[in-house]
Design a protein around this motif. Structure first.
Motif, PDB file in Angstrom:
ATOM      1  N   THR A 176      -6.478  72.998 -16.710  1.00  0.00           N
ATOM      2  CA  THR A 176      -5.636  71.679 -16.670  1.00  0.00           C
ATOM      3  C   THR A 176      -6.069  70.964 -18.022  1.00  0.00           C
ATOM      4  O   THR A 176      -5.086  70.472 -18.544  1.00  0.00           O
ATOM      5  CB  THR A 176      -6.159  70.919 -15.433  1.00  0.00           C
ATOM      6  OG1 THR A 176      -5.787  71.528 -14.253  1.00  0.00           O
ATOM      7  CG2 THR A 176      -5.469  69.563 -15.661  1.00  0.00           C
ATOM      8  N   LEU A 177      -7.199  70.981 -18.451  1.00  0.00           N
ATOM      9  CA  LEU A 177      -7.528  70.169 -19.812  1.00  0.00           C
ATOM     10  C   LEU A 177      -6.902  71.059 -20.946  1.00  0.00           C
ATOM     11  O   LEU A 177      -6.411  70.493 -22.056  1.00  0.00           O
ATOM     12  CB  LEU A 177      -9.054  70.222 -19.975  1.00  0.00           C
ATOM     13  CG  LEU A 177      -9.931  69.394 -19.013  1.00  0.00           C
ATOM     14  CD1 LEU A 177     -11.321  69.642 -19.333  1.00  0.00           C
ATOM     15  CD2 LEU A 177      -9.543  68.042 -19.193  1.00  0.00           C
ATOM     16  N   THR A 178      -6.722  72.295 -20.938  1.00  0.00           N
ATOM     17  CA  THR A 178      -6.121  73.126 -22.129  1.00  0.00           C
ATOM     18  C   THR A 178      -4.464  72.655 -22.086  1.00  0.00           C
ATOM     19  O   THR A 178      -4.035  72.647 -23.291  1.00  0.00           O
ATOM     20  CB  THR A 178      -6.232  74.696 -21.910  1.00  0.00           C
ATOM     21  OG1 THR A 178      -7.831  74.896 -21.694  1.00  0.00           O
ATOM     22  CG2 THR A 178      -5.729  75.398 -23.115  1.00  0.00           C
ATOM     23  N   ILE A 179      -3.922  72.779 -20.912  1.00  0.00           N
ATOM     24  CA  ILE A 179      -2.729  72.465 -20.919  1.00  0.00           C
ATOM     25  C   ILE A 179      -2.202  71.028 -20.942  1.00  0.00           C
ATOM     26  O   ILE A 179      -1.358  70.778 -21.753  1.00  0.00           O
ATOM     27  CB  ILE A 179      -1.953  73.347 -19.580  1.00  0.00           C
ATOM     28  CG1 ILE A 179      -2.353  74.631 -19.362  1.00  0.00           C
ATOM     29  CG2 ILE A 179      -0.586  72.879 -19.292  1.00  0.00           C
ATOM     30  CD1 ILE A 179      -1.998  75.038 -17.857  1.00  0.00           C
ATOM     31  N   SER A 180      -2.976  70.137 -20.688  1.00  0.00           N
ATOM     32  CA  SER A 180      -2.562  68.773 -20.944  1.00  0.00           C
ATOM     33  C   SER A 180      -2.945  68.499 -22.133  1.00  0.00           C
ATOM     34  O   SER A 180      -2.059  67.498 -22.822  1.00  0.00           O
ATOM     35  CB  SER A 180      -3.938  68.061 -20.174  1.00  0.00           C
ATOM     36  OG  SER A 180      -3.488  67.949 -18.857  1.00  0.00           O
ATOM     37  N   ALA A 181      -3.933  68.896 -23.136  1.00  0.00           N
ATOM     38  CA  ALA A 181      -3.956  68.591 -24.497  1.00  0.00           C
ATOM     39  C   ALA A 181      -2.831  69.299 -25.269  1.00  0.00           C
ATOM     40  O   ALA A 181      -2.211  68.517 -26.179  1.00  0.00           O
ATOM     41  CB  ALA A 181      -4.876  69.500 -24.999  1.00  0.00           C
ATOM     42  N   ARG A 182      -2.144  70.253 -24.710  1.00  0.00           N
ATOM     43  CA  ARG A 182      -0.683  70.655 -25.596  1.00  0.00           C
ATOM     44  C   ARG A 182       0.296  69.867 -24.882  1.00  0.00           C
ATOM     45  O   ARG A 182       1.255  69.121 -25.856  1.00  0.00           O
ATOM     46  CB  ARG A 182      -0.562  71.863 -25.101  1.00  0.00           C
ATOM     47  CG  ARG A 182       0.946  72.616 -25.660  1.00  0.00           C
ATOM     48  CD  ARG A 182       0.588  72.964 -26.972  1.00  0.00           C
ATOM     49  NE  ARG A 182       1.866  73.446 -27.642  1.00  0.00           N
ATOM     50  CZ  ARG A 182       2.038  74.040 -28.832  1.00  0.00           C
ATOM     51  NH1 ARG A 182       1.147  73.876 -29.781  1.00  0.00           N
ATOM     52  NH2 ARG A 182       3.214  74.791 -29.158  1.00  0.00           N
ATOM     53  N   LEU A 183       0.438  69.432 -23.804  1.00  0.00           N
ATOM     54  CA  LEU A 183       1.577  68.732 -23.354  1.00  0.00           C
ATOM     55  C   LEU A 183       1.360  67.360 -23.829  1.00  0.00           C
ATOM     56  O   LEU A 183       2.533  66.494 -24.043  1.00  0.00           O
ATOM     57  CB  LEU A 183       1.413  68.377 -21.864  1.00  0.00           C
ATOM     58  CG  LEU A 183       2.424  67.788 -20.954  1.00  0.00           C
ATOM     59  CD1 LEU A 183       4.009  68.500 -21.237  1.00  0.00           C
ATOM     60  CD2 LEU A 183       2.622  67.948 -19.492  1.00  0.00           C
ATOM     61  N   LYS A 184       0.328  66.637 -24.281  1.00  0.00           N
ATOM     62  CA  LYS A 184       0.138  65.362 -24.519  1.00  0.00           C
ATOM     63  C   LYS A 184       0.866  65.107 -26.103  1.00  0.00           C
ATOM     64  O   LYS A 184       1.282  64.216 -26.285  1.00  0.00           O
ATOM     65  CB  LYS A 184      -1.278  64.874 -24.647  1.00  0.00           C
ATOM     66  CG  LYS A 184      -1.599  63.636 -25.187  1.00  0.00           C
ATOM     67  CD  LYS A 184      -3.048  63.255 -25.299  1.00  0.00           C
ATOM     68  CE  LYS A 184      -3.664  63.492 -23.728  1.00  0.00           C
ATOM     69  NZ  LYS A 184      -5.180  63.158 -23.651  1.00  0.00           N
TER      70      LYS A 184
END
Length: 292
Positions: A176-184
């Motif tokens: 979740t943290l990995t994908i959230s950082a990109r989506l942000k």
């Protein structure tokens, strides 16, 4: 300190010494493990007794021959078990992690900050405690279902389904943290422009958003797979009769160390390095060149 300014001699020397000491501490144990996978001795440690491939290719049916990795049925079965568990954990972590990323980055609701902090809780809980907690809860639920309704919920008993659930409970947070950082960092204006041109939500997601998230999705999948494959603490608390590789190696070490374990470690190091290099090359190809 500004990199372009000259540095004192003692600082340059200390930096080099620190770097050498750090990489020596990091890589010397790995080199020792790799080298003594080829040692012609029944123990995985010095002294060196000569070169051999018996710990990789030894056959059990040859008189007096050593059993190598490729003829060790239980050890190969544990490798396959770890691959199966890691594959399921990876699929669940990437799917749920992507949904979590959209939930945290694209929606507003009460308690969002508290939910974000709560999501990080499994990362700071020791693996043994996490495994014991999941085992205790699952066993209580299974016993309750059996007592009240006569249902046998075998997937809540120690075994591979519970191992997948236990590993997923904390690996999904990392995904979740990995994908959230990109989506942000995604420019929402691209989606809005596509909607204005008549594209559906599914088309925008499939043709714009997911391609942008592809590096993060691949990275999250790789991290999830490796973390699941090497996990020991949580797995040990939840495993049944089918032991993954880490638990099998732990049992072998208790019986007596063998160079076969060095051979397994060497192959795992090579596989991890190959995966890392592949991801690095893919990331370079996915990154568009910059122009001045």
């Amino acid at each position: 300190m500004i990199p372009s300014l000259p540095r004192p001699t003692w600082l340059r020397i200390s930096t080099v010494l620190y770097g050498c000491a750090f990489f020596t501490f990091l890589f010397v144990p790995l080199v020792v493990v790799a080298v003594f996978a080829f040692n012609d001795a029944p123990y995985p440690a010095p002294p060196w007794r000569g070169f051999t491939l018996d710990w990789f290719l030894g056959r059990a049916d040859a008189a007096g021959a050593r059993v190598g990795l490729l003829d060790d049925g239980p050890l190969l079965a544990s490798v396959w078990t770890s691959i199966v568990v890691a594959t399921w954990v990876t699929l669940l972590s990437v799917l749920v992690g992507t949904a979590n990323a959209f939930l945290l980055e694209r929606t507003r609701f009460a308690g969002k900050q508290a939910l974000s902090l709560l999501m990080l809780a499994p990362l700071v809980i020791p693996g043994v405690i996490l495994g014991i907690s999941i085992l205790a809860l699952a066993s209580r639920v299974a016993n309750l279902a059996d007592d009240l309704w006569g249902l046998e919920l075998d997937f809540l008993r120690p075994g591979l389904p519970l191992v997948v659930l236990g590993q997923f409970s904390y690996i999904v947070s990392i995904a979740t943290l990995t994908i959230s950082a990109r989506l942000k960092r995604f420019d929402i204006a691209l989606e809005e422009a596509a909607y204005n041109l008549g594209a559906s939500r599914a088309a925008v997601l499939w043709t714009i958003t997911l391609p942008y998230l592809q590096p993060a999705l691949v990275g999250a999948a790789a991290i999830s797979f490796l973390m699941s494959f090497e996990n020991f603490n949580t797995t040990l608390m939840l495993v049944g009769s089918d032991a993954p590789l880490t638990v099998m190696m732990y049992g072998r070490m208790r019986e007596g160390a063998s160079p076969v374990l060095n051979a397994v470690s060497l192959l795992l190091m090579l596989a991890s390095a190959g995966l890392a290099l592949t991801l690095m090359r893919g990331d370079r190809r996915a990154t568009p060149p910059t122009t001045g």
